[in-house]
Write a protein that holds these residues in place. Structure first.
Motif, PDB file in Angstrom:
ATOM      1  N   UNK A  73     118.811  35.276 111.390  1.00 38.45           N
ATOM      2  CA  UNK A  73     119.594  35.915 112.452  1.00 38.45           C
ATOM      3  C   UNK A  73     118.038  37.211 112.382  1.00 38.45           C
ATOM      4  N   UNK A  74     118.243  38.122 113.253  1.00 38.71           N
ATOM      5  CA  UNK A  74     116.570  38.921 112.470  1.00 38.71           C
ATOM      6  C   UNK A  74     117.446  40.432 112.595  1.00 38.71           C
ATOM      7  N   UNK A  75     117.405  40.403 110.816  1.00 39.43           N
ATOM      8  CA  UNK A  75     117.705  41.605 110.467  1.00 39.43           C
ATOM      9  C   UNK A  75     117.702  43.124 111.479  1.00 39.43           C
ATOM     10  N   UNK A  76     118.462  43.989 111.324  1.00 37.03           N
ATOM     11  CA  UNK A  76     118.247  44.939 112.010  1.00 37.03           C
ATOM     12  C   UNK A  76     117.160  45.779 111.584  1.00 37.03           C
ATOM     13  N   UNK A  77     117.353  46.699 110.240  1.00 42.39           N
ATOM     14  CA  UNK A  77     116.249  46.946 109.437  1.00 42.39           C
ATOM     15  C   UNK A  77     116.019  47.104 108.731  1.00 42.39           C
ATOM     16  N   UNK A  78     115.435  47.434 107.586  1.00 37.51           N
ATOM     17  CA  UNK A  78     114.909  47.489 106.551  1.00 37.51           C
ATOM     18  C   UNK A  78     113.734  46.522 105.750  1.00 37.51           C
ATOM     19  N   UNK A  79     114.694  46.271 104.001  1.00 37.31           N
ATOM     20  CA  UNK A  79     113.637  45.565 103.706  1.00 37.31           C
ATOM     21  C   UNK A  79     113.438  44.061 104.470  1.00 37.31           C
ATOM     22  N   UNK A  80     114.700  43.582 104.565  1.00 35.64           N
ATOM     23  CA  UNK A  80     114.917  42.175 104.755  1.00 35.64           C
ATOM     24  C   UNK A  80     114.454  42.139 106.631  1.00 35.64           C
ATOM     25  N   UNK A  81     114.655  43.192 106.801  1.00 36.99           N
ATOM     26  CA  UNK A  81     113.468  42.748 108.260  1.00 36.99           C
ATOM     27  C   UNK A  81     111.758  42.687 107.786  1.00 36.99           C
ATOM     28  N   UNK A  82     111.208  43.046 107.451  1.00 38.45           N
ATOM     29  CA  UNK A  82     109.713  43.474 106.340  1.00 38.45           C
ATOM     30  C   UNK A  82     109.927  42.153 105.864  1.00 38.45           C
ATOM     31  N   UNK A  83     110.864  41.248 105.222  1.00 40.06           N
ATOM     32  CA  UNK A  83     110.099  40.009 104.839  1.00 40.06           C
ATOM     33  C   UNK A  83     110.786  39.379 106.024  1.00 40.06           C
ATOM     34  N   UNK A  84     110.969  39.457 106.603  1.00 37.38           N
ATOM     35  CA  UNK A  84     110.798  38.502 108.267  1.00 37.38           C
ATOM     36  C   UNK A  84     110.119  38.505 108.592  1.00 37.38           C
ATOM     37  N   UNK A  85     109.714  39.421 108.930  1.00 42.62           N
ATOM     38  CA  UNK A  85     108.264  39.663 109.668  1.00 42.62           C
ATOM     39  C   UNK A  85     106.824  38.984 108.996  1.00 42.62           C
ATOM     40  N   UNK A  86     107.018  39.489 107.652  1.00 38.53           N
ATOM     41  CA  UNK A  86     105.958  38.299 107.113  1.00 38.53           C
ATOM     42  C   UNK A  86     105.896  37.046 107.929  1.00 38.53           C
TER      43      UNK A  86
ATOM     44  N   UNK B 117     102.423  49.754 113.898  1.00 35.94           N
ATOM     45  CA  UNK B 117     102.989  48.222 114.268  1.00 35.94           C
ATOM     46  C   UNK B 117     102.612  47.133 113.939  1.00 35.94           C
ATOM     47  N   UNK B 118     101.077  47.463 113.141  1.00 42.95           N
ATOM     48  CA  UNK B 118     100.691  46.523 112.891  1.00 42.95           C
ATOM     49  C   UNK B 118     100.851  46.177 111.190  1.00 42.95           C
ATOM     50  N   UNK B 119     101.348  47.297 110.482  1.00 44.87           N
ATOM     51  CA  UNK B 119     102.398  47.906 109.392  1.00 44.87           C
ATOM     52  C   UNK B 119     102.778  46.920 109.323  1.00 44.87           C
ATOM     53  N   UNK B 120     103.969  46.881 110.183  1.00 46.16           N
ATOM     54  CA  UNK B 120     104.907  46.706 110.383  1.00 46.16           C
ATOM     55  C   UNK B 120     105.050  45.137 110.292  1.00 46.16           C
ATOM     56  N   UNK B 121     104.389  44.476 111.879  1.00 43.69           N
ATOM     57  CA  UNK B 121     103.989  43.591 111.866  1.00 43.69           C
ATOM     58  C   UNK B 121     103.713  42.940 110.388  1.00 43.69           C
ATOM     59  N   UNK B 122     102.857  43.089 109.870  1.00 44.43           N
ATOM     60  CA  UNK B 122     102.479  42.101 108.835  1.00 44.43           C
ATOM     61  C   UNK B 122     104.345  42.219 107.343  1.00 44.43           C
ATOM     62  N   UNK B 123     104.705  43.190 107.487  1.00 46.08           N
ATOM     63  CA  UNK B 123     105.893  43.314 107.289  1.00 46.08           C
ATOM     64  C   UNK B 123     105.966  44.017 105.730  1.00 46.08           C
ATOM     65  N   UNK B 124     105.048  44.891 105.987  1.00 44.54           N
ATOM     66  CA  UNK B 124     104.979  46.270 105.417  1.00 44.54           C
ATOM     67  C   UNK B 124     106.624  47.431 105.433  1.00 44.54           C
ATOM     68  N   UNK B 125     107.168  47.888 105.083  1.00 43.00           N
ATOM     69  CA  UNK B 125     108.599  48.909 104.894  1.00 43.00           C
ATOM     70  C   UNK B 125     108.261  49.739 105.477  1.00 43.00           C
ATOM     71  N   UNK B 126     109.058  50.855 105.691  1.00 42.73           N
ATOM     72  CA  UNK B 126     108.509  51.456 106.437  1.00 42.73           C
ATOM     73  C   UNK B 126     108.008  52.697 104.978  1.00 42.73           C
ATOM     74  N   UNK B 127     108.151  52.851 104.036  1.00 41.13           N
ATOM     75  CA  UNK B 127     107.737  53.466 103.591  1.00 41.13           C
ATOM     76  C   UNK B 127     106.212  53.368 103.186  1.00 41.13           C
ATOM     77  N   UNK B 128     106.132  51.753 102.310  1.00 39.50           N
ATOM     78  CA  UNK B 128     105.078  51.424 102.727  1.00 39.50           C
ATOM     79  C   UNK B 128     103.837  51.652 103.593  1.00 39.50           C
ATOM     80  N   UNK B 129     104.393  51.404 105.034  1.00 37.52           N
ATOM     81  CA  UNK B 129     103.192  51.654 106.398  1.00 37.52           C
ATOM     82  C   UNK B 129     102.932  53.088 106.409  1.00 37.52           C
TER      83      UNK B 129
END
Lengths: 251, 215
Positions: A73-86, B117-129
């Protein structure tokens, strides 16, 4: 659709709803994309196709329903979401290359910062990818020094550098001059042939015919048709699709 | 000229203190201001609220009152004792950081949303983007207003003279005690400030050229 296909769906969009104020942009959207499948989403502007594409890596939030990537499931926010977006590559209409970084840095940033790859390793991989999309000779330049077509190919390389499970393309050729559209589409067709799972929002019917496994037609926030490309283009079932096709295919 | 040469000791210690005040306050204000700007664009509502509260309260307070607090109020709080110089640096930093934060925030708003958005899309968290993609571009966009803030800070250091810090603004008072003509002393102080501000403007031009972003 068989239960077997559902179990292996790489992208599973289930009864997703979204509103922009009064506007109901996504209405009970169901879409399953299996591994290796290339799905082209077409439809008139304002139909919600871009919103759907952006919702899949949560650049747009949704009001209801669920989206799963590879069963998660797509996480709502934070690190989990960032990992999934990768794991989900995204190519934007306006390229969105990092303006203050060189072409090479654009492609290595994700692998280094998100995946913890070593710099020289990331650079080697980046050069291979840039070679593959045909812009290796521009590696030291800034994005603004490249043509639109070159920038978009770099954007594809940047997304591929993360070794994503699925690639999303949000109207990748809509901001390009006509003579540059094909160089980007060629890269995408190649990618499709290599078995990449792709969801492509586009107006390029040629690409849909050449590379798509399925065409999804959206209008007014709903999926109106979901068919094989040949069947959709030669024998559309809904009036809405017939109307749309007649408008774009006459000239 | 005699006013300057006969009292060179006063002028050197005065401007030395001015420069110390300026450099430390500028560095702390830059760091704190960047953090506050980041808070104000954070996805966490509590962070945004805290940042907004800080900017609105401190920026709306006259600098004299901020320094008054640190010179007169702070020693009564029973906290570790600090010198007037340190107190002045703290006060100037806290005050200037609000202006830095707002300059940077306006810079963040000039960075196209697609970059984040592009930064988030490659998986960077808020602080890093923010740190890797948005802020570097925001800084480039705000060099001119940022230097206006620093020029204002340089001149604001003279307010500290009123609170027992022997910086450039205090030179005049000391000169009149030595029986020197007040006007000549003031003019010399003003001239040195003009030179210092001019140097800052040169620095500004250097950064503007160095960090030009091609779009």
């Amino acid at each position: 659709m068989t239960t077997d296909a559902q179990a292996t769906a790489l992208v599973d969009v289930d009864r997703v709803n979204k509103h922009f104020g009064q506007l109901h942009v996504l209405q009970d959207i169901n879409l399953k994309v299996s591994k290796g499948e290339v799905v082209v989403v077409i439809g008139p502007s304002g139909s919600g196709k871009s919103t759907l594409c952006r919702a899949i890596n949560r650049l747009e939030t949704i009001d209801g329903g669920t989206i799963k990537i590879d069963g998660k499931l797509l996480p709502a926010e934070g690190r989990d979401l960032a990992r999934l977006r990768a794991d989900v590559g995204m190519v934007f209409q306006s390229f969105n290359l990092f303006a203050h970084k060189t072409i090479l840095e654009n492609v290595t940033l994700g692998p280094i910062k998100v995946k913890g790859m070593k710099k020289d390793e990331a650079e080697k991989q980046a050069m291979m990818l840039l070679e593959r999309v045909g812009v290796a000779s521009q590696a030291g330049k800034l994005p603004a020094q490249l043509s639109g077509g070159q920038q978009q190919r770099v954007a594809i390389a940047r997304a591929l550098a993360m070794k994503p499970k699925v690639m999303l393309f949000d109207e990748p050729t809509s901001a390009l001059d006509p003579e540059m559209i094909n160089e980007v589409l060629d890269v995408m067709v190649q990618l499709a042939k290599e078995g990449m799972t792709m969801i492509v929002v586009t107006h390029e019917m040629g690409f849909a015919r050449k590379a798509a496994d399925r065409v999804v037609f959206m209008a007014d926030g709903q999926i109106v048709e979901d068919a094989q490309p040949e069947e959709f283009f030669t024998n559309p079932k809904s009036d809405r699709a017939k109307d749309f096709l007649s408008k774009i295919l006459t000239h | 000229m005699n006013t300057l040469l006969n009292n060179l000791d006063l002028f050197t210690t005065g401007f030395q203190n001015t420069l110390i005040l300026f450099f430390f306050s500028a560095i702390f204000a830059l760091i704190l201001g960047t953090i506050v700007a980041a808070m104000r664009v954070s996805p966490v509502p509590a962070m945004r609220a805290a940042g907004t509260f800080y900017v609105n309260t401190v920026r709306n307070t006259p600098l004299t009152l901020v320094l008054f607090f640190f010179a007169l109020g702070y020693p009564k709080l029973g906290l570790p004792e600090i010198s007037f110089m340190t107190a002045a640096i703290v006060g100037l930093s806290l005050y200037t950081a609000t202006y830095v934060a707002e300059a940077i925030r306006s810079g963040i708003n000039t960075v196209p949303v697609g970059q984040a958005e592009a930064a988030r899309a490659i998986g960077l968290p808020f602080s890093q983007s923010l740190r890797l993609i948005v802020l570097p571009q925001a800084f480039r966009a705000v060099i001119p207003p940022m230097f206006s803030v620093f020029i204002a800070l340089l001149k604001n250091t003279t307010v500290a003279a009123g609170f027992s810090v022997a910086e450039a603004g205090a030179i005049r008072a000391n000169l009149s005690e030595r029986g020197e003509p007040a006007m000549a002393g003031l003019l010399w102080v003003a001239l040195v400030f003009v030179v210092l501000v001019f140097l800052l403007s040169l620095l500004q031009r250097y950064f503007e050229n160095k960090w030009k972003v091609a779009r």
